[in-house]
Enzyme design. Structure first.
Site, PDB file in Angstrom:
ATOM      1  N   LYS A 179       0.822  -1.219   0.000  1.00 29.52           N
ATOM      2  CA  LYS A 179       0.000   0.000   0.000  1.00 29.52           C
ATOM      3  C   LYS A 179       0.851   1.262   0.000  1.00 29.52           C
ATOM      4  O   LYS A 179       2.031   1.234   0.335  1.00 29.52           O
ATOM      5  CB  LYS A 179      -0.967  -0.029   1.184  1.00 29.52           C
ATOM      6  CG  LYS A 179      -2.109  -0.998   0.895  1.00 29.52           C
ATOM      7  CD  LYS A 179      -3.302  -0.803   1.753  1.00 29.52           C
ATOM      8  CE  LYS A 179      -4.406  -1.754   1.242  1.00 29.52           C
ATOM      9  NZ  LYS A 179      -5.460  -1.955   2.216  1.00 29.52           N
ATOM     10  N   ARG A 223      -3.720  -9.953   4.642  1.00 30.82           N
ATOM     11  CA  ARG A 223      -4.081 -10.013   3.224  1.00 30.82           C
ATOM     12  C   ARG A 223      -2.876  -9.526   2.428  1.00 30.82           C
ATOM     13  O   ARG A 223      -2.510  -8.354   2.534  1.00 30.82           O
ATOM     14  CB  ARG A 223      -5.307  -9.107   3.009  1.00 30.82           C
ATOM     15  CG  ARG A 223      -5.858  -9.113   1.604  1.00 30.82           C
ATOM     16  CD  ARG A 223      -7.042  -8.144   1.509  1.00 30.82           C
ATOM     17  NE  ARG A 223      -7.612  -8.152   0.181  1.00 30.82           N
ATOM     18  CZ  ARG A 223      -7.142  -7.445  -0.836  1.00 30.82           C
ATOM     19  NH1 ARG A 223      -6.089  -6.658  -0.669  1.00 30.82           N
ATOM     20  NH2 ARG A 223      -7.718  -7.510  -2.016  1.00 30.82           N
TER      21      ARG A 223
END
Ligand code: HH2
Length: 266
Positions: free
Chosen positions: A207, A241
């Site tokens: 991210k 995840r």
């Protein structure tokens, strides 16, 4: 949880499984089998990108992307998750055999609860401030940890009173979804406050918070992603995840070995 994005526009792996405009189901099945081999216990299929600024996709298109792949993976010995905020997609995925619905909107679709109640699939309730198209414009909280916790516990309570058993519910603070770097770091620092007896999941892999800190482009974020995953697990995350399953599993195995070694092993 290994991530498989069946989208043309996901921020790190968009278009990976497409050839000539269509999804190459065989290639996806190979990747999923590789993830399972590497140690993933869940595979998450996404048919709509949620990166900041992403355009919404309609229900039929999302189903066209996800359902044939889901069907092709049903034989794998793995929990199959579908990343969707649409009750219609969730219903069709559950009918086909999905075990888990990963709802990044935390029940924003008023029909989602009915769909979940009618089946036995688990659900991930994630927090997001705003909508993907605009969520990173000006995220604001008085106290990010308290507000996200409150949101998640309200949504969890809604599931419980609809008759969805606690074991079927997983919470996720939603890193990067309507949050500044400081919000994300505070959430990670205080992650243990999100433990409430049920499962806790995080998505930090590749991210932009990792890129902002390390200065790395999406392709260079493996080290940062692994560090973030370890910090999360240390603070109580049960599910991470990730895009890079094998490397993350190696890192977690080291962590686990250090956690569990006993004096009398000498
Ligand atoms: N992050 C993304 C998508 N789905 N689901 C949960 N529960 N938690 C997350 O943090 C999360 C999520 C975004 O990552 P990715 O799927 O790789 O990208 P995109 O949304 O662009 O497809």
């Amino acid at each position: 949880m290994g991530v498989i994005n069946l989208t043309p526009d996901s921020f790190s792996d968009g278009g990976r499984y497409r050839s000539g405009g269509a999804i190459d189901v065989r290639q996806v099945a190979d990747s999923a089998a590789e993830m399972v081999e590497a140690g993933a216990s869940i595979v998450d299929l996404g048919g709509e990108s949620t990166r900041p600024g992403a355009a919404p996709v309609d229900e039929d298109e999302e189903c066209r992307r996800v359902l044939p792949v889901l069907e092709a993976l049903l034989h794998l010995d793995v929990v199959l998750s579908v990343d969707t905020a649409k009750a219609g997609v969730a219903r069709r995925a559950i009918d086909l055999g999905a075990h888990l619905i990963n709802d990044i909107s935390g029940l924003a679709d008023p029909l989602m609860l009915d769909v979940l109640r009618a089946g036995s699939a688990g659900v991930v309730l994630m927090h997001m401030q705003g909508k993907p198209r605009t969520m990173q414009k000006a995220p604001r909280y008085d106290n990010v940890v308290d507000e996200v916790r409150q949101f998640l516990s309200q949504r969890r309570a809604r599931c419980l009173s609809a008759g969805i058993a606690a074991e079927r519910i997983c919470l996720d603070p939603g890193f990067g979804f309507g949050k500044t770097l400081a919000h994300n770091l505070l959430l990670l620092q205080h992650l243990s406050m999100f433990k409430n007896g049920g499962a806790l999941m995080v998505g930090l892999s590749r991210k932009s918070m990792i890129g902002t800190i390390t200065g790395q482009p999406v392709t260079g974020r493996l080290g940062g992603s692994i560090a973030a995953a370890l910090l999360a697990v240390e603070r109580g995350a049960d599910i991470v995840r990730v895009h890079d399953v094998a490397a993350t599993v190696d890192a977690l195995e080291i962590w686990q070995a250090v956690q569990s070694v006993q004096e009398d092993a000498l």
